[in-house]
Motif scaffolding. Structure first.
Motif, short mmCIF file in Angstrom:
data_model
loop_
_atom_site.label_atom_id
_atom_site.label_comp_id
_atom_site.label_asym_id
_atom_site.label_seq_id
_atom_site.Cartn_x
_atom_site.Cartn_y
_atom_site.Cartn_z
N SER A 203 -65.17 6.20 -16.68
CA SER A 203 -65.06 5.29 -17.81
C SER A 203 -64.55 3.90 -17.44
N GLY A 204 -63.80 3.78 -16.33
CA GLY A 204 -63.07 2.55 -16.14
C GLY A 204 -62.05 2.41 -17.27
N ASP A 205 -61.60 1.19 -17.53
CA ASP A 205 -60.66 0.95 -18.63
C ASP A 205 -61.45 0.58 -19.89
N THR A 206 -61.12 1.23 -20.99
CA THR A 206 -61.86 0.98 -22.22
C THR A 206 -61.07 1.44 -23.43
N SER A 207 -61.25 0.75 -24.53
CA SER A 207 -60.77 1.28 -25.80
C SER A 207 -61.81 2.30 -26.29
N PHE A 208 -61.52 2.94 -27.41
CA PHE A 208 -62.43 3.95 -27.97
C PHE A 208 -63.81 3.33 -28.20
N TYR A 209 -64.85 3.94 -27.61
CA TYR A 209 -66.18 3.32 -27.61
C TYR A 209 -67.26 4.39 -27.66
N PRO A 210 -67.74 4.75 -28.86
CA PRO A 210 -68.74 5.82 -29.00
C PRO A 210 -70.00 5.66 -28.14
N PRO A 211 -70.50 4.43 -27.87
CA PRO A 211 -71.66 4.34 -26.98
C PRO A 211 -71.41 4.93 -25.59
N LEU A 212 -70.15 5.02 -25.18
CA LEU A 212 -69.84 5.66 -23.90
C LEU A 212 -70.20 7.14 -23.94
N ALA A 213 -70.06 7.77 -25.11
CA ALA A 213 -70.42 9.18 -25.25
C ALA A 213 -71.91 9.37 -25.03
N GLU A 214 -72.72 8.46 -25.55
CA GLU A 214 -74.16 8.54 -25.34
C GLU A 214 -74.51 8.32 -23.88
N PHE A 215 -73.83 7.38 -23.23
CA PHE A 215 -74.02 7.08 -21.82
C PHE A 215 -73.70 8.31 -20.96
N ALA A 216 -72.69 9.08 -21.38
CA ALA A 216 -72.24 10.26 -20.62
C ALA A 216 -72.93 11.55 -21.06
N LYS A 217 -73.89 11.46 -21.93
CA LYS A 217 -74.52 12.65 -22.50
C LYS A 217 -74.98 13.62 -21.41
N GLY A 218 -74.52 14.87 -21.52
CA GLY A 218 -74.97 15.92 -20.62
C GLY A 218 -74.41 15.85 -19.21
N ALA A 219 -73.46 14.95 -18.96
CA ALA A 219 -72.90 14.85 -17.61
C ALA A 219 -72.10 16.10 -17.26
N ASP A 220 -72.04 16.42 -15.99
CA ASP A 220 -71.24 17.54 -15.54
C ASP A 220 -69.75 17.23 -15.61
N VAL A 221 -69.39 15.99 -15.26
CA VAL A 221 -67.99 15.58 -15.23
C VAL A 221 -67.85 14.20 -15.87
N LEU A 222 -66.90 14.08 -16.79
CA LEU A 222 -66.52 12.78 -17.33
C LEU A 222 -65.08 12.50 -16.89
N VAL A 223 -64.88 11.43 -16.15
CA VAL A 223 -63.54 10.99 -15.76
C VAL A 223 -63.17 9.86 -16.71
N HIS A 224 -62.19 10.11 -17.55
CA HIS A 224 -61.87 9.13 -18.59
C HIS A 224 -60.40 8.72 -18.51
N GLU A 225 -60.15 7.43 -18.67
CA GLU A 225 -58.78 6.95 -18.79
C GLU A 225 -58.14 7.54 -20.04
N VAL A 226 -56.79 7.57 -20.08
CA VAL A 226 -56.14 8.20 -21.21
C VAL A 226 -54.76 7.57 -21.46
N LEU A 227 -54.44 7.43 -22.74
CA LEU A 227 -53.18 6.82 -23.16
C LEU A 227 -52.41 7.79 -24.04
N TYR A 228 -51.11 7.93 -23.77
CA TYR A 228 -50.23 8.78 -24.57
C TYR A 228 -49.30 7.88 -25.36
N VAL A 229 -49.49 7.84 -26.68
CA VAL A 229 -48.80 6.86 -27.52
C VAL A 229 -47.28 6.92 -27.39
#
Length: 313
Positions: A203-229
């Motif tokens: 993902s790199g750095d990103t705010s919540f972005y639904p088009p990223l889900a389409e880009f990652a559709k069907g991928a074996d692995v999604l590596v996503h940044e994460v924030l704990y409020v």
């Protein structure tokens, strides 16, 4: 998702992969992602190194982001400089590119950099390369004259990419695609790597972005940044930051629940959490990172660790 980039890919067992030592020439088949650094942000310290990753496909290595510590982590992972085939930078925040030049330099001084090496990223990569060579010109010129080395400035080729969705490059091992994502004020790219053994999206750095889900559709692995409020609240207090500081961090990244939503929409087989914000607070447990994600995503969740290997299947 499998991609037939190379003949004979079917039937290979990626889980049998073992990283080679620097300079080793052993041949392996399969693919794996190596998390070289999993802590978000430029601060150095704690148990995690700054952002960096390596995708190994057969005997080719592709490095994704190069924060402080990447060279040492690359060596600790047993990876081989001679096998580096491409460098990819998501965006120009220092925690993602500060050791870009030094990684290439160490590739060179080990006599491993002997043919052109391509580096891809947002506009600014080409200028950054010129500035790095200028900064180190005396050392480089001396080593060329005294040690008979090749000139590295002729071998590192930078590519400023347009801020659009596009195919970045393709070779016998991988097809790489890029997607612009929101991380204001900088341009960030998410990358998708399709290999004969499966697909991984970073993902790199990103705010919540639904088009990223389409880009990652069907991928074996999604590596996503994460924030704990709650961790960001603690970070804000630690650095005496105000509401503007807190809001900037919250608005530029993706919360645990939002990451779960993206992974669920994408239907990925495995979600790997990385680039933890904050990444140096030991009181935040793995279960805390998972909790918000699991409200939406029911697949396998991996709380990433430095030097952890994720095989593609």
């Amino acid at each position: 998702m499998k991609l037939g980039l190379a003949a004979g890919a079917a039937g290979l067992i990626p889980t049998a992969l073992k990283a080679s030592s620097p300079g080793a020439s052993a041949s392996h088949k399969g693919a794996k992602l190596v998390l070289l650094g999993t802590k978000g942000g430029p601060r150095v310290g704690g148990s995690r190194s700054n952002p960096a990753n390596a995708l190994v496909v057969d005997d080719a290595v592709y490095v994704i982001d190069m924060g402080m510590g990447v060279t040492a982590q690359f060596v600790k992972a047993g990876l081989d400089y001679k096998q580096i085939r491409g460098l990819f930078i998501s965006h120009l925040h220092s925690d993602h590119e500060l050791e870009f030049g030094n990684l290439v330099y160490n590739d060179w001084v080990t006599n491993s950099l002997t043919k052109p090496l391509n580096a891809y990223g947002p506009v600014g990569i080409e200028e950054m390369i010129k500035n790095y060579w200028a900064l180190n010109k005396d050392d480089i010129n001396t080593r060329i004259a005294d040690e008979g080395r090749v000139d590295p400035r002729d071998l590192l080729i930078g590519h400023d990419m347009p801020f659009t969705k596009h195919v970045v490059m393709q070779d016998d091992h991988v097809r790489v695609s890029a997607l612009p994502t929101p991380h204001k004020p900088l341009q960030n790219f998410a990358y998708r790597f399709d290999t004969p053994y499966g697909s991984v999206v970073y993902s790199g750095d990103t705010s919540f972005y639904p088009p990223l889900a389409e880009f990652a559709k069907g991928a074996d692995v999604l590596v996503h940044e994460v924030l704990y409020v709650p961790g960001v609240d603690a970070l804000t207090k630690r650095v005496n930051g105000g509401e503007d500081f807190r809001n900037h961090i919250i608005n530029a990244h993706t919360t645990t629940e939002q990451v779960g939503q993206i992974a669920a929409m994408a239907g990925v087989k495995k979600l790997v959490l990385s680039h933890f914000v904050p990444g140096d607070m030991s009181w935040i447990t793995d279960d805390m990172w998972r909790e918000g994600v699991a409200k939406h995503y029911k697949g396998e969740i991996v709380v990433g660790r430095d030097l952890q290997e994720i095989p593609l299947s």
